[in-house]
Design a protein around this motif. Structure first.
Motif, PDB file in Angstrom:
ATOM      1  N   VAL A 127       3.103   9.039 -10.054  1.00 16.53           N
ATOM      2  CA  VAL A 127       2.558   8.704  -8.739  1.00 16.53           C
ATOM      3  C   VAL A 127       2.177   7.232  -8.761  1.00 16.53           C
ATOM      4  O   VAL A 127       1.294   6.822  -9.529  1.00 16.53           O
ATOM      5  N   CYS A 128       2.856   6.430  -7.963  1.00 12.80           N
ATOM      6  CA  CYS A 128       2.720   4.969  -8.032  1.00 12.80           C
ATOM      7  C   CYS A 128       2.386   4.397  -6.660  1.00 12.80           C
ATOM      8  O   CYS A 128       2.735   4.990  -5.627  1.00 12.80           O
ATOM      9  N   GLU A 129       1.733   3.263  -6.649  1.00 15.83           N
ATOM     10  CA  GLU A 129       1.419   2.572  -5.389  1.00 15.83           C
ATOM     11  C   GLU A 129       1.793   1.100  -5.481  1.00 15.83           C
ATOM     12  O   GLU A 129       1.677   0.476  -6.540  1.00 15.83           O
ATOM     13  N   ARG A 130       2.245   0.597  -4.358  1.00 15.32           N
ATOM     14  CA  ARG A 130       2.597  -0.814  -4.228  1.00 15.32           C
ATOM     15  C   ARG A 130       1.398  -1.590  -3.731  1.00 15.32           C
ATOM     16  O   ARG A 130       0.876  -1.319  -2.658  1.00 15.32           O
ATOM     17  N   GLY A 133       0.798  -1.221   0.000  1.00 16.77           N
ATOM     18  CA  GLY A 133       0.000   0.000   0.000  1.00 16.77           C
ATOM     19  C   GLY A 133       0.828   1.266   0.000  1.00 16.77           C
ATOM     20  O   GLY A 133       0.265   2.362  -0.078  1.00 16.77           O
ATOM     21  N   GLY A 134       2.157   1.119   0.072  1.00 17.99           N
ATOM     22  CA  GLY A 134       3.019   2.293   0.096  1.00 17.99           C
ATOM     23  C   GLY A 134       3.021   3.034  -1.228  1.00 17.99           C
ATOM     24  O   GLY A 134       2.790   2.461  -2.292  1.00 17.99           O
ATOM     25  N   ARG A 135       3.286   4.312  -1.168  1.00 16.23           N
ATOM     26  CA  ARG A 135       3.271   5.170  -2.361  1.00 16.23           C
ATOM     27  C   ARG A 135       4.691   5.575  -2.734  1.00 16.23           C
ATOM     28  O   ARG A 135       5.516   5.880  -1.870  1.00 16.23           O
ATOM     29  N   TRP A 136       4.967   5.611  -4.050  1.00 14.76           N
ATOM     30  CA  TRP A 136       6.258   5.981  -4.608  1.00 14.76           C
ATOM     31  C   TRP A 136       6.004   7.054  -5.654  1.00 14.76           C
ATOM     32  O   TRP A 136       5.283   6.830  -6.628  1.00 14.76           O
TER      33      TRP A 136
END
Length: 285
Positions: free
Chosen positions: A281-284, A179-182
């Motif tokens: 903007v990316c999410e795991r 759920g982390g954002r990169w």
């Protein structure tokens, strides 16, 4: 925020005539060596030239001046408190100090020892609440345990300078919790088709957008002293997906009316006509 094709090259012996620009292949090891050396040599000039714009504790995504305080690409500012954040290619850690001042728990990572020395210099005038741990390491080999961070960010840092961006994406994914954002910014890929000039001469297509051959500055012996890697917009999206992320947004900041400065090839003239920065903007999952 790291500079891209914007600062003049300062040769180690002070003779710019010994350095030539070309387009050729450059692998990970050569690219990393060149980046480390370039930033160690040019960090002082970079901070002198751009420090006022970047501030001591401001989070700016690119030369357009888009501020994280306004953009909220990492999420609502109030939600940053207590979050562990990794800044990659942190330079003098201005973004990390902004995060710390808002209650986040950032770690600033950079390849360049001299850039991190500037981070220490700026930290001397900061409040204890804005203290940031500093780490010297490569973006493709992060010295952290799996799931160590809630968020990761990079403002023009690392990603444009590595030969294997998917390796970086996978490392970032590894150290993020589910759920982390990169979020990372790079030169907008369309800019590679145009000369890196701020005036009218920078508005005519001069090269193929599809030519992925790296831009290399090399010394008289043929050793790379600066390397930057071009990826098309589609390449960048595929890199994100191959690295195990879901692309949430792609932001192309418009040039604001208040920003009258030129920064290398970025300028009000060009910025009002073609995009200069792409923010992923990316999410795991």
């Amino acid at each position: 925020m790291d500079d891209v094709l914007a600062a003049a090259w300062d040769c180690a012996d002070g003779d710019e005539d010994d350095v030539t620009a070309t387009r050729r292949r450059a692998g990970d090891d050569e690219s990393n060596r060149a980046s480390r050396g370039w930033w160690d040599r040019n960090a002082d000039e970079y901070q002198d030239e751009h420090g006022a714009f970047l501030g001591d504790d401001r989070f700016v995504w690119g030369p357009e001046g888009l501020d994280e305080e306004e953009a909220g690409l990492l999420g609502p500012v109030a939600g940053l408190r207590g979050r562990r954040v990794l800044e990659i290619g942190a330079g003098a850690a201005q973004c990390s100090r902004w995060l710390a001042a808002r209650g986040a728990r950032p770690v600033a990572l950079d390849l360049s020892h001299r850039q991190l020395q500037h981070a220490l210099r700026l930290a001397d005038g900061a409040s204890p609440a804005a203290s940031v741990p500093l780490v010297q390491a490569e973006a493709g080999l992060l010295p952290f345990a799996d799931g160590s961070f809630d968020l990761a960010c990079s403002a023009y840092g690392a990603v444009p300078f590595v030969a294997d961006p998917v390796r970086v994406m996978r490392e970032v994914r590894r150290v993020l919790r589910p759920g982390g954002r990169w979020v990372f910014s790079v030169t907008h890929p369309i800019r590679w088709a145009f000369p890196d000039e701020p005036g009218p001469e920078g508005l005519s297509v001069a090269a193929s957008y599809f030519d992925r051959t790296p831009y290399v500055e090399q010394d008289a012996a043929g050793h790379a002293v600066y390397v930057e890697h071009h990826r098309t917009l589609g390449d960048r999206v595929r890199d994100v997906v191959s690295g195990g992320f879901r692309l949430v947004d792609l932001v192309e900041p418009e040039w604001p009316h208040w920003n009258t400065q030129e920064w290398g090839g970025w300028s009000p003239l060009r910025g009002q006509l073609i995009p200069g920065t792409a923010i992923f903007v990316c999410e795991r999952d």
